[in-house]
Design a protein around this motif. Structure first.
Motif, PDB file in Angstrom:
ATOM      1  N   GLU A 104      46.026  34.544  37.481  1.00 31.82           N
ATOM      2  CA  GLU A 104      46.562  33.612  36.488  1.00 31.82           C
ATOM      3  C   GLU A 104      45.505  32.600  36.059  1.00 31.82           C
ATOM      4  O   GLU A 104      45.375  32.291  34.867  1.00 31.82           O
ATOM      5  CB  GLU A 104      47.804  32.900  37.038  1.00 31.82           C
ATOM      6  N   ASP A 105      44.735  32.086  37.009  1.00 33.09           N
ATOM      7  CA  ASP A 105      43.665  31.144  36.667  1.00 33.09           C
ATOM      8  C   ASP A 105      42.588  31.820  35.827  1.00 33.09           C
ATOM      9  O   ASP A 105      42.034  31.202  34.904  1.00 33.09           O
ATOM     10  CB  ASP A 105      43.055  30.545  37.934  1.00 33.09           C
ATOM     11  N   LEU A 106      42.302  33.070  36.124  1.00 33.42           N
ATOM     12  CA  LEU A 106      41.322  33.821  35.332  1.00 33.42           C
ATOM     13  C   LEU A 106      41.836  34.036  33.911  1.00 33.42           C
ATOM     14  O   LEU A 106      41.084  33.924  32.944  1.00 33.42           O
ATOM     15  CB  LEU A 106      41.010  35.155  36.011  1.00 33.42           C
ATOM     16  N   LYS A 107      43.113  34.316  33.779  1.00 31.84           N
ATOM     17  CA  LYS A 107      43.722  34.456  32.455  1.00 31.84           C
ATOM     18  C   LYS A 107      43.585  33.155  31.667  1.00 31.84           C
ATOM     19  O   LYS A 107      43.204  33.169  30.485  1.00 31.84           O
ATOM     20  CB  LYS A 107      45.186  34.833  32.581  1.00 31.84           C
TER      21      LYS A 107
ATOM     22  N   ARG B 112      51.939  37.579  36.762  1.00 28.03           N
ATOM     23  CA  ARG B 112      53.019  38.556  36.621  1.00 28.03           C
ATOM     24  C   ARG B 112      52.503  39.996  36.629  1.00 28.03           C
ATOM     25  O   ARG B 112      53.095  40.878  37.257  1.00 28.03           O
ATOM     26  CB  ARG B 112      53.768  38.271  35.317  1.00 28.03           C
ATOM     27  N   HIS B 113      51.399  40.232  35.951  1.00 30.82           N
ATOM     28  CA  HIS B 113      50.827  41.587  35.901  1.00 30.82           C
ATOM     29  C   HIS B 113      50.380  42.033  37.291  1.00 30.82           C
ATOM     30  O   HIS B 113      50.676  43.153  37.723  1.00 30.82           O
ATOM     31  CB  HIS B 113      49.656  41.617  34.915  1.00 30.82           C
ATOM     32  N   MET B 114      49.674  41.145  37.997  1.00 30.15           N
ATOM     33  CA  MET B 114      49.181  41.486  39.330  1.00 30.15           C
ATOM     34  C   MET B 114      50.343  41.727  40.285  1.00 30.15           C
ATOM     35  O   MET B 114      50.371  42.717  41.017  1.00 30.15           O
ATOM     36  CB  MET B 114      48.278  40.358  39.850  1.00 30.15           C
TER      37      MET B 114
ATOM     38  N   ASN C  22      51.600  45.561  41.677  1.00 31.06           N
ATOM     39  CA  ASN C  22      51.436  45.739  43.124  1.00 31.06           C
ATOM     40  C   ASN C  22      52.751  45.949  43.848  1.00 31.06           C
ATOM     41  O   ASN C  22      52.780  46.563  44.912  1.00 31.06           O
ATOM     42  CB  ASN C  22      50.685  44.558  43.730  1.00 31.06           C
ATOM     43  N   VAL C  23      53.852  45.445  43.302  1.00 35.56           N
ATOM     44  CA  VAL C  23      55.155  45.601  43.955  1.00 35.56           C
ATOM     45  C   VAL C  23      55.916  46.784  43.363  1.00 35.56           C
ATOM     46  O   VAL C  23      56.248  47.742  44.057  1.00 35.56           O
ATOM     47  CB  VAL C  23      55.989  44.300  43.845  1.00 35.56           C
TER      48      VAL C  23
ATOM     49  N   THR D 224      44.276  45.948  39.575  1.00 36.68           N
ATOM     50  CA  THR D 224      42.888  45.599  39.884  1.00 36.68           C
ATOM     51  C   THR D 224      41.982  45.914  38.709  1.00 36.68           C
ATOM     52  O   THR D 224      41.067  45.153  38.391  1.00 36.68           O
ATOM     53  CB  THR D 224      42.414  46.329  41.155  1.00 36.68           C
ATOM     54  N   HIS D 225      42.244  47.026  38.028  1.00 38.81           N
ATOM     55  CA  HIS D 225      41.462  47.359  36.842  1.00 38.81           C
ATOM     56  C   HIS D 225      41.601  46.271  35.780  1.00 38.81           C
ATOM     57  O   HIS D 225      40.608  45.827  35.197  1.00 38.81           O
ATOM     58  CB  HIS D 225      41.895  48.711  36.273  1.00 38.81           C
TER      59      HIS D 225
END
Length: 130
Positions: free
Chosen positions: A73-76, A92-94, A98-99, A111-112
């Motif tokens: 989120e911080d990277l976004k 949300r995407h990560m 993952n879930v 991760t991509h």
């Protein structure tokens, strides 16, 4: 600091990390300098991955996943600040891939996207510093 571009390896890193239950990133983060690059890009010292990994063990790696989702989120936010075109990684995407995408290679997809966003941010920062 000139940033290296990591995008071309994003899916492969996610794929290998998935099958090693996160052990691959324990080596990759410090040896590749990725942890330090994230610190510089985000403007603060992130918790070291090995600490997040250890804290994740008793929580069935939920702590580790939340740690990675927060950094995503911080990277976004940083990508948006720099005017980098999306799609971007996000909390949300990560978390979602993952879930809910666990059986569909979701962690590799997440991760991509993370490394794709990171790569775009690094390219923009390198361009601005040139």
């Amino acid at each position: 600091m000139r940033f290296r571009h990591t995008n071309r390896k994003g899916f492969l890193i996610g794929f290998v990390d998935f099958f090693t239950a996160g052990l691959f990133l324990l080596l990759y983060m410090p040896l590749s300098g990725l942890q330090n690059e994230l610190d510089e890009i985000l403007g603060y010292r992130t918790e070291r991955y090995y600490k997040a990994y250890i804290k994740g063990i008793p929580t069935l790696f939920i702590y580790t996943l939340i740690w990675m989702a927060r950094i995503s989120e911080d990277l976004k936010k940083r990508a948006i600040e720099l005017g980098v075109d999306g799609p971007h990684t996000s909390f949300r995407h990560m978390l979602g891939w993952n879930v809910f995408g666990l059986l569909l290679m979701g962690p590799a997809v997440a991760t991509h996207r993370f490394f794709d966003t990171l790569n775009k941010v690094e390219i923009e920062l390198n361009r601005q510093r040139a």
